[in-house]
Design a protein around this motif. Structure first.
Motif, PDB file in Angstrom:
ATOM      1  N   THR A  39       0.831  -1.205   0.000  1.00  0.00           N
ATOM      2  CA  THR A  39       0.000   0.000   0.000  1.00  0.00           C
ATOM      3  C   THR A  39       0.868   1.258   0.000  1.00  0.00           C
ATOM      4  OG1 THR A  39      -1.733  -1.166   1.247  1.00  0.00           O
ATOM      5  CG2 THR A  39      -1.819   1.241   1.238  1.00  0.00           C
ATOM      6  N   ALA A  40       1.885   1.267   0.846  1.00  0.00           N
ATOM      7  CA  ALA A  40       2.789   2.420   0.915  1.00  0.00           C
ATOM      8  C   ALA A  40       3.516   2.629  -0.413  1.00  0.00           C
ATOM      9  CB  ALA A  40       3.796   2.212   2.046  1.00  0.00           C
ATOM     10  N   THR A  41       3.931   1.535  -1.032  1.00  0.00           N
ATOM     11  CA  THR A  41       4.626   1.637  -2.319  1.00  0.00           C
ATOM     12  C   THR A  41       3.698   2.178  -3.394  1.00  0.00           C
ATOM     13  OG1 THR A  41       5.971  -0.289  -1.697  1.00  0.00           O
ATOM     14  CG2 THR A  41       5.991   0.364  -4.009  1.00  0.00           C
ATOM     15  N   ALA A  42       2.456   1.682  -3.427  1.00  0.00           N
ATOM     16  CA  ALA A  42       1.487   2.161  -4.409  1.00  0.00           C
ATOM     17  C   ALA A  42       1.208   3.648  -4.208  1.00  0.00           C
ATOM     18  CB  ALA A  42       0.191   1.355  -4.295  1.00  0.00           C
ATOM     19  N   ALA A  43       1.141   4.073  -2.945  1.00  0.00           N
ATOM     20  CA  ALA A  43       0.914   5.485  -2.648  1.00  0.00           C
ATOM     21  C   ALA A  43       2.067   6.337  -3.150  1.00  0.00           C
ATOM     22  CB  ALA A  43       0.725   5.679  -1.143  1.00  0.00           C
ATOM     23  N   ALA A  60       1.901   6.567  -6.944  1.00  0.00           N
ATOM     24  CA  ALA A  60       0.840   7.490  -7.341  1.00  0.00           C
ATOM     25  C   ALA A  60       1.265   8.938  -7.106  1.00  0.00           C
ATOM     26  CB  ALA A  60      -0.440   7.177  -6.562  1.00  0.00           C
ATOM     27  N   TYR A  61       1.915   9.188  -5.978  1.00  0.00           N
ATOM     28  CA  TYR A  61       2.411  10.535  -5.665  1.00  0.00           C
ATOM     29  C   TYR A  61       3.465  10.968  -6.676  1.00  0.00           C
ATOM     30  CZ  TYR A  61       4.340  14.445  -2.997  1.00  0.00           C
ATOM     31  OH  TYR A  61       4.774  15.681  -2.602  1.00  0.00           O
ATOM     32  N   ARG A  62       4.299  10.013  -7.072  1.00  0.00           N
ATOM     33  CA  ARG A  62       5.359  10.293  -8.049  1.00  0.00           C
ATOM     34  C   ARG A  62       4.778  10.797  -9.371  1.00  0.00           C
ATOM     35  NH1 ARG A  62       7.723  10.712 -12.119  1.00  0.00           N
ATOM     36  NH2 ARG A  62       9.711   9.855 -12.831  1.00  0.00           N
ATOM     37  N   PHE A  63       3.550  10.355  -9.682  1.00  0.00           N
ATOM     38  CA  PHE A  63       2.930  10.758 -10.941  1.00  0.00           C
ATOM     39  C   PHE A  63       1.822  11.800 -10.748  1.00  0.00           C
ATOM     40  CE2 PHE A  63       5.168   6.988 -12.186  1.00  0.00           C
ATOM     41  CZ  PHE A  63       5.575   7.274 -13.485  1.00  0.00           C
ATOM     42  N   GLY A  64       1.934  12.563  -9.655  1.00  0.00           N
ATOM     43  CA  GLY A  64       1.105  13.757  -9.523  1.00  0.00           C
ATOM     44  C   GLY A  64      -0.111  13.648  -8.633  1.00  0.00           C
ATOM     45  N   ALA A  65      -0.344  12.508  -8.016  1.00  0.00           N
ATOM     46  CA  ALA A  65      -1.496  12.385  -7.127  1.00  0.00           C
ATOM     47  C   ALA A  65      -1.233  13.140  -5.831  1.00  0.00           C
ATOM     48  CB  ALA A  65      -1.781  10.914  -6.834  1.00  0.00           C
ATOM     49  N   LYS A  66      -2.235  13.818  -5.315  1.00  0.00           N
ATOM     50  CA  LYS A  66      -2.115  14.512  -4.039  1.00  0.00           C
ATOM     51  C   LYS A  66      -2.424  13.545  -2.898  1.00  0.00           C
ATOM     52  CE  LYS A  66      -3.499  18.945  -6.037  1.00  0.00           C
ATOM     53  NZ  LYS A  66      -4.484  20.052  -5.996  1.00  0.00           N
ATOM     54  N   TRP A  67      -1.856  13.846  -1.719  1.00  0.00           N
ATOM     55  CA  TRP A  67      -2.079  12.953  -0.585  1.00  0.00           C
ATOM     56  C   TRP A  67      -3.573  12.839  -0.262  1.00  0.00           C
ATOM     57  CZ3 TRP A  67      -0.962   8.945   1.901  1.00  0.00           C
ATOM     58  CH2 TRP A  67      -1.535   8.684   3.151  1.00  0.00           C
ATOM     59  N   HIS A  68      -4.311  13.940  -0.406  1.00  0.00           N
ATOM     60  CA  HIS A  68      -5.746  13.886  -0.134  1.00  0.00           C
ATOM     61  C   HIS A  68      -6.431  12.856  -1.035  1.00  0.00           C
ATOM     62  CE1 HIS A  68      -9.849  15.191   0.724  1.00  0.00           C
ATOM     63  NE2 HIS A  68     -10.053  15.270  -0.585  1.00  0.00           N
ATOM     64  N   ASP A  69      -6.032  12.815  -2.321  1.00  0.00           N
ATOM     65  CA  ASP A  69      -6.610  11.845  -3.255  1.00  0.00           C
ATOM     66  C   ASP A  69      -6.251  10.418  -2.855  1.00  0.00           C
ATOM     67  OD1 ASP A  69      -7.711  13.886  -4.811  1.00  0.00           O
ATOM     68  OD2 ASP A  69      -5.871  14.108  -5.973  1.00  0.00           O
ATOM     69  N   ILE A  70      -4.988  10.219  -2.509  1.00  0.00           N
ATOM     70  CA  ILE A  70      -4.539   8.882  -2.119  1.00  0.00           C
ATOM     71  C   ILE A  70      -5.305   8.398  -0.893  1.00  0.00           C
ATOM     72  CG2 ILE A  70      -2.558   7.555  -1.244  1.00  0.00           C
ATOM     73  CD1 ILE A  70      -0.769   9.460  -2.907  1.00  0.00           C
ATOM     74  N   GLU A  71      -5.499   9.303   0.041  1.00  0.00           N
ATOM     75  CA  GLU A  71      -6.250   8.970   1.257  1.00  0.00           C
ATOM     76  C   GLU A  71      -7.684   8.579   0.914  1.00  0.00           C
ATOM     77  OE1 GLU A  71      -6.696  12.176   4.132  1.00  0.00           O
ATOM     78  OE2 GLU A  71      -5.545  10.982   5.560  1.00  0.00           O
ATOM     79  N   GLN A  72      -8.293   9.336   0.017  1.00  0.00           N
ATOM     80  CA  GLN A  72      -9.673   9.048  -0.384  1.00  0.00           C
ATOM     81  C   GLN A  72      -9.768   7.712  -1.120  1.00  0.00           C
ATOM     82  OE1 GLN A  72     -12.454  10.766   0.532  1.00  0.00           O
ATOM     83  NE2 GLN A  72     -10.961  11.863   1.798  1.00  0.00           N
TER      84      GLN A  72
END
Length: 472
Positions: A41-45, A48-60
């Motif tokens: 899960t941490a790796t996927a997050a 995703a962050y590396r390609f522009g996802a915001k932490w709020h989106d990842i959390e959701q």
């Protein structure tokens, strides 16, 4: 930060990390899968962050994943309560008591496949079948000297046959609905792969059953079990009306949660009124499970520390952890990238259907949830099937053959975790005996390459699809 297009190699990273962590923790260190899934899960997050996802989106995305599993979590907890109430109320003991006197060890495995298949077909739930009839079957089979993994395989094969073919099943309706296939046309089309799988399953268990002839069973051991059950519980055929009522309620389309809740209440009442337990004892059993020290090792193994809400917390925690991983993979687009890469190499009808089954299994392994293994591939492959002129019922069947059935083989999938919690046998142990669950996907792949039972779209249907696309 602007979202960037993810490439295949980066999408593969969370999967590789999770599998590597799982291999070390589960296989080498013999630990639970929770931590490897958290690492995944941490790796996927991070990807995703590396390609522009915001932490709020990842959390959701994690919350969405957990939300998808909440109905399963509620059922899991209710099954734990049901097991505790039915053990404490003497219901499971009565089922085992009469089962030992009626069932023949030689034909026991075949009988259990058929009974579980009928119950699951009537109720539309493999989990409910395994959590009720399955538990009694485990007790009877182990009392007869049949290995627990073998009995579990028979229970799983029968339960998933009935679930898969039932018009009341959620996965059956999900696969039909997502692909736009008529429900009963979907079920009829599944008969071509599922009935041969059931026949092979019954023949195999029939052969295995001959190892357990009546003369090999120690009658004094059976007598000891029956005597102990009579000493520890009030055995009555009237108690069998409680599970029968639950089965009838679900068959009458009463939702699973209220139906199971009625079973819990009746079991709770039976422990106080029939078994003579105190109110404190009955409440304690619902929470912590049933405790027993009868002096008979076999009976204690069957009943001691069985059921209760607390016994299902391992399963609940596993489900929540797994769905955080699955949520990120699903909503970040990582899975879409992986499947999109796969479709580039699919040239034939056989390759397309095989890819669908393989993707459904891979989704079971990575997202750890049976429903996602149907939802994601249905979105990914629907256009590919239309482009090849294939009827949607081919896709819906492949989703069930590859998604619904293979979920039991992944120890950290919600289905694998549930089975371990209820039947007490791990996926690694029962996998060789869950015969229907691996035979049907093989049959489906063989049919895909031979073209047997593969339905094509008519010219009118192709024209209607093209017109719909142009309109969109």
């Amino acid at each position: 930060m602007e979202r960037k297009q993810m490439n295949f190699m980066w999408a593969l990273v969370p999967i590789i990390v999770m599998i590597a962590a799982m291999g070390v923790a589960v296989i080498k260190l013999e630990q639970d899968p929770h931590v490897p899934l958290i690492i995944g899960t941490a790796t996927a997050a991070l990807v995703a962050y590396r390609f522009g996802a915001k932490w709020h989106d990842i959390e959701q995305w994690m919350y969405k994943g957990i939300t998808m599993a909440l109905p399963a979590v509620v059922i899991i907890m209710l099954v734990g309560l049901t097991i505790g109430a039915w053990v404490g109320g003497g219901i499971i003991a009565s089922m085992i008591y009469y089962g030992l006197q009626i069932l023949n060890p030689t034909f026991f495995l075949v009988t259990i496949v058929l009974i579980c298949g009928i119950v699951a077909l009537m109720t539309g739930t493999s989990w409910g079948t395994m959590g009720t009839v399955g538990i009694a079957a485990m007790g009877i089979g182990m009392s007869m000297g049949i290995p627990a993994a073998m009995v579990a395989g028979a229970v799983i094969s029968g339960s998933y046959f009935g679930d898969k073919m039932s018009p009341l099943s959620d996965t059956t309706n999900l696969a039909a609905g997502l692909t736009g296939t008529d429900l009963f046309e979907h079920i009829k089309n599944m008969l071509y792969t599922t009935i041969p799988g059931l026949i092979i399953t019954l023949i195999t268990f029939g052969i295995l059953g001959f190892k357990f002839k009546t003369d090999k069973i120690q009658s004094n051991e059976i007598d000891g079990i029956l005597t102990t059950l009579n000493e520890q519980f009030v055995i009555s055929p009237w108690l069998l009306l409680i599970p029968l009522l639950v089965i009838i309620l679900v068959a009458k389309k009463v939702p699973a949660i209220p139906a199971l809740l009625i079973g819990v209440i009746l079991g709770f009442i039976a422990q106080i009124t029939v078994q003579g337990g105190s109110l404190l004892d009955a409440v304690n059993v619902l929470h912590n499970g049933y405790s027993m020290d009868s002096g008979n090792a076999m009976v204690d193994e069957l009943f001691d520390e069985r059921g209760g809400l607390f016994s299902m917390m391992y399963t609940v925690s596993m489900t929540i952890v797994a769905m955080t991983f699955g949520g990120i993979l699903e909503f970040s687009g990582i899975l879409q990238v992986l499947v999109g890469k796969l479709l580039k190499y699919v040239k034939s009808v056989g390759g397309l259907i095989t890819s669908t089954i393989a993707t459904a299994f891979a989704t079971n392994a990575t997202c750890s949830e049976q429903y996602i293994s149907i939802v994601v591939p249905s979105r990914m492959f629907v256009k590919a099937y239309e482009d090849k002129g294939l009827h949607s019922k081919n896709l819906s069947r492949a989703l069930e053959d590859g998604g619904t059935l293979t979920s039991v083989f992944v120890p950290w999938n919600t289905c694998g975790v549930f089975i371990f919690g209820v039947l007490g046998v791990s996926a690694f142990e029962y996998a060789p005996y869950a015969i229907l669950n691996f035979v049907v996907p093989i049959i489906s792949i063989i049919f895909a390459y031979t073209g047997f039972t593969i339905a094509k779209l008519s010219k009118e249907e192709v024209a209607a699809i093209q017109a719909q696309r142009e309109e969109v």
